[in-house]
Write an enzyme that holds these catalytic residues in place. Structure first.
Site, mmCIF file in Angstrom:
data_model
loop_
_atom_site.group_PDB
_atom_site.id
_atom_site.type_symbol
_atom_site.label_atom_id
_atom_site.label_comp_id
_atom_site.label_asym_id
_atom_site.label_seq_id
_atom_site.Cartn_x
_atom_site.Cartn_y
_atom_site.Cartn_z
ATOM 1 N N ARG A 85 2.949 -13.055 4.732
ATOM 2 C CA ARG A 85 4.061 -13.295 4.616
ATOM 3 C C ARG A 85 5.128 -12.838 5.554
ATOM 4 O O ARG A 85 6.288 -13.045 5.784
ATOM 5 C CB ARG A 85 4.554 -12.612 3.295
ATOM 6 C CG ARG A 85 3.884 -13.190 1.860
ATOM 7 C CD ARG A 85 4.436 -12.596 0.658
ATOM 8 N NE ARG A 85 5.814 -12.753 0.322
ATOM 9 C CZ ARG A 85 6.228 -12.246 -0.768
ATOM 10 N NH1 ARG A 85 5.554 -11.537 -1.599
ATOM 11 N NH2 ARG A 85 7.551 -12.244 -1.015
ATOM 12 N N ARG A 95 20.973 14.080 -6.609
ATOM 13 C CA ARG A 95 20.996 12.660 -7.117
ATOM 14 C C ARG A 95 20.809 12.510 -8.785
ATOM 15 O O ARG A 95 19.946 11.857 -9.101
ATOM 16 C CB ARG A 95 19.877 11.800 -6.438
ATOM 17 C CG ARG A 95 19.958 12.248 -4.906
ATOM 18 C CD ARG A 95 19.240 11.073 -4.306
ATOM 19 N NE ARG A 95 19.772 10.926 -2.838
ATOM 20 C CZ ARG A 95 19.441 10.042 -1.995
ATOM 21 N NH1 ARG A 95 18.591 9.196 -2.181
ATOM 22 N NH2 ARG A 95 19.914 10.193 -0.580
ATOM 23 N N PRO A 155 0.822 -1.151 0.014
ATOM 24 C CA PRO A 155 0.062 0.185 0.185
ATOM 25 C C PRO A 155 0.824 1.221 -0.152
ATOM 26 O O PRO A 155 1.839 1.449 0.796
ATOM 27 C CB PRO A 155 -0.953 -0.137 1.255
ATOM 28 C CG PRO A 155 -0.328 -1.243 2.167
ATOM 29 C CD PRO A 155 0.718 -2.136 1.271
ATOM 30 N N GLU A 156 0.572 2.037 -0.768
ATOM 31 C CA GLU A 156 1.275 3.704 -0.675
ATOM 32 C C GLU A 156 0.229 4.650 -0.047
ATOM 33 O O GLU A 156 -0.414 4.489 0.505
ATOM 34 C CB GLU A 156 1.364 3.784 -2.405
ATOM 35 C CG GLU A 156 2.225 2.731 -3.047
ATOM 36 C CD GLU A 156 2.398 2.942 -4.514
ATOM 37 O OE1 GLU A 156 2.458 4.275 -5.040
ATOM 38 O OE2 GLU A 156 2.399 1.856 -5.180
#
Ligand SMILES: [Zn+2]
Length: 287
Positions: free
Chosen positions: A125, A168, A2-3
């Site tokens: 999991r 970056r 989920p974001e």
């Protein structure tokens, strides 16, 4: 995983249901998801009240009385279920077995409240975790995560994005957007959608972005995340929102998960692997 919009939706569901409740017991059958011995959890949590539910990046934070906090990460398959005799609220990845018989074999942590309702943490999991911190420890943990700004907060400005990209330069756009040290809450779904919105291909290095493209990425992040929070998130695999319904943003997706399908421009959406994650984009719309 989920974001931001999905975790925000779970947070809102929990806020309505557990704030004000007092914990009477806690249990866990998978010690690796805890950061202290279970006995300490039980001793500390008993009698504490849930004061507030917050979202931090993709984590859920429960602020408790007496300066204690629980920080929860659902990771890949975690699920939070609030259950009482009259209602059941689900957030995260539902488990096919259903909710009629909770706890089930995937329930690894269980908060019991004094009114006999429960907050279950289920995880197929077992990558998720439920950590217990006092206020000081929580502040330190949050610093250690080195989180970038929340994308829907004032801290996330166009200037910040431009400066961060300069730091970056060689990172690919998709990886840049998914790195929580640059900006939090964006994963596979929303990075693909933002790249489509900005007409840029996900595998380009960020240093190749023009000012106009950076500005479109910035706008796209705000627009797409806001729309998805409003729609209560996206349904992916078997994710459901906090009310157990499917997130409506799925209907608004343009490219995520659609490789092989037609784009609205008539072109074909393709898939590319970037850093082990697959990404979908339209070669006609995205340059
Ligand atoms: Zn297209």
């Amino acid at each position: 995983m989920p974001e931001l919009p999905e975790v925000e939706t779970i947070k809102r569901g929990l806020q309505k249901n557990i704030v004000g409740k007092t914990i009477s017991d806690f249990d866990c059958n998978w010690n690796k998801m805890l950061n202290k011995p279970l006995a300490n959890y039980r001793k500390i949590l008993k009698g504490l009240k849930i004061k507030k539910v917050r979202r931090r990046a993709k984590m859920i934070e429960l602020n408790l009385s007496k300066g204690w906090n629980v920080l929860i990460h659902l990771k890949m398959t975690g699920q939070l279920v609030f259950g009482s005799k009259t209602r059941c609220v689900v957030g995260g990845h539902p488990i096919k077995e259903g909710y009629e018989c909770l706890p089930n074999k995937f329930t690894h942590a269980n908060f019991t409240f004094t009114d006999n309702s429960h907050l279950y943490f289920n995880d197929v999991r077992k990558f998720g975790w439920v950590r217990l911190y006092n206020d000081l420890q929580l502040a330190k943990a949050m610093t250690d995560f080195k989180l970038g700004p929340e994308p829907l907060s004032k801290d996330f400005s166009l200037n910040y994005l431009i400066t961060r990209i300069k730091k970056r330069p060689n990172v690919k756009i998709k990886q840049f957007l998914m790195d929580s040290q640059n900006v939090t809450g964006i994963g596979n779904i929303y990075s693909d959608e933002v790249d489509f919105f900005a007409h840029v291909r996900p595998m380009r290095a960020v240093k190749t972005l023009s000012e106009k493209e950076i500005s479109l990425i910035y706008k796209g992040i705000e627009k797409i995340l806001t729309a998805s929070v409003k729609a209560q998130g996206t349904t992916f695999s078997n994710y459901r929102n906090a009310n157990g319904e499917v997130g409506a943003y799925s209907k608004q997706l343009k490219v995520y998960g659609k490789w092989g399908e037609k784009c609205s421009c008539g072109g074909k959406i393709v898939r590319v692997k970037i850093g082990g994650r697959s990404s979908s984009y339209c070669p006609k719309c995205q340059k």
